[in-house]
Motif scaffolding. Structure first.
Motif, short mmCIF file in Angstrom:
data_model
loop_
_atom_site.label_atom_id
_atom_site.label_comp_id
_atom_site.label_asym_id
_atom_site.label_seq_id
_atom_site.Cartn_x
_atom_site.Cartn_y
_atom_site.Cartn_z
N PRO A 32 0.85 -1.20 0.00
CA PRO A 32 0.00 0.00 0.00
C PRO A 32 0.88 1.25 0.00
O PRO A 32 1.91 1.28 0.68
N CYS A 37 -3.81 7.65 2.50
CA CYS A 37 -4.33 7.10 3.77
C CYS A 37 -4.75 8.25 4.69
O CYS A 37 -4.55 9.43 4.38
N GLU A 45 -4.05 3.30 10.92
CA GLU A 45 -4.04 2.86 9.52
C GLU A 45 -3.01 1.75 9.32
O GLU A 45 -3.28 0.74 8.69
N LEU A 49 -3.54 -2.15 8.22
CA LEU A 49 -2.86 -2.75 7.06
C LEU A 49 -2.12 -4.02 7.49
O LEU A 49 -2.14 -5.03 6.78
N MET A 222 -6.50 0.24 -2.84
CA MET A 222 -6.72 -0.22 -1.46
C MET A 222 -7.40 0.86 -0.62
O MET A 222 -8.35 0.60 0.09
N PHE A 223 -6.92 2.08 -0.71
CA PHE A 223 -7.45 3.12 0.18
C PHE A 223 -8.82 3.61 -0.26
O PHE A 223 -9.50 4.32 0.45
N TYR A 228 -9.66 -3.23 3.96
CA TYR A 228 -8.30 -3.44 3.43
C TYR A 228 -8.04 -4.94 3.20
O TYR A 228 -7.37 -5.31 2.23
#
Ligand code: DX5
Ligand code: ZN
Length: 241
Positions: A32, A37, A45, A49, A222-223, A228
């Protein structure tokens, strides 16, 4: 799905060769990119992840000069270092990176990637990065000919093929990156990891893997997702070719 293979810098001998071998063994590695983020909750965060199974983080450093966007410096890298043992893959989209290499390494970066467009003669700086026991990466933009880097592949641990013009997340994937990956897979030393960055998502990641990429930077793929874990799992599975 292979067991989550977490590489802990705290227990790993701090050697670029060791990390390179660990990342190669863990490949395909989806990283990522910390650009989109929530920086107001950075530690949370990163924890999310890690729980999703992420094996390394990509940190997008931008200076507002080499690229028209401004993000963060060694202070945020250090905050990430305090929050996780995961390898920190620092993408330096900055002019005069030689001025900052030591600061980013001391902040905890495990790999430092400079741009050929910022450092036309990158060998001395790549060697300096390795002397600081970090992995040395070299990035190339979509419009830059591959011939600009073929003379220094031996000094690299990582080759970052940009599939967007650096500066922003959420851009469209540029297929020119695939031809570069295929050519680099043929001519680069086999120990060098090929990484692709920009517009990598569920529609483009498989072709990147088939072209030879072993590390895949993802931002909006992803974000932009709520969960996630499921996006990471889907992208990782697609990257297994
Ligand atoms: C762009 C950065 C990329 C970008 C990836 O300059 O180097 O890492 O954040 O974001 P997506 O995956 O959304 O293109
Ligand atoms: Zn990047």
């Amino acid at each position: 799905m292979a067991a989550a293979y977490v590489i802990h810098t705290s227990v790993r001998a701090s050697s670029p060769n060791v990390l390179l071998a660990e990342l190669a063994a863990a490949a395909p590695v989806v990283l990522p990119s910390l650009l989109l983020c929530d920086f107001g909750n950075l530690a949370d965060e990163i924890r999310r992840l890690e729980q999703a199974g992420v094996k390394a983080l990509h940190l997008d450093v931008m200076d507002g000069h080499f690229v028209p966007n401004l993000t963060y410096g060694p202070g945020i890298v250090e905050a990430c270092r305090r929050a996780t043992d995961l390898p920190l893959d620092c993408h330096l989209m900055i002019s005069e990176p030689q001025r900052y290499i030591d600061d980013f390494r001391n902040a905890g970066a495990d790999s430092l990637t400079i741009h050929i467009e910022a450092v036309p003669d990158p060998r001395p700086l790549l060697e300096r990065i390795r002397s600081l026991r970090a992995m040395a990466g070299l990035a190339i933009n979509p419009g830059t000919p591959l011939d600009d880097i073929t003379g220094v592949l031996d000094a690299c641990d990582l080759l970052l093929v940009m599939s967007v013009q650096p500066g922003f997340g959420g851009q469209k994937f540029q297929p020119v990156a695939l031809e570069k990956l295929r050519r680099l897979r043929e001519i680069a030393p086999s120990r060098v990891l090929l990484e692709v960055d920009g517009g990598v998502n569920e529609f483009t990641i498989k072709s990147c893997a088939e072209a030879g990429a072993r590390m895949f930077v993802v931002g909006s793929a992803m974000f932009g997702a709520d969960d996630y874990s499921s996006s990471f799992r889907q992208l990782s599975q697609l990257a297994h070719v």
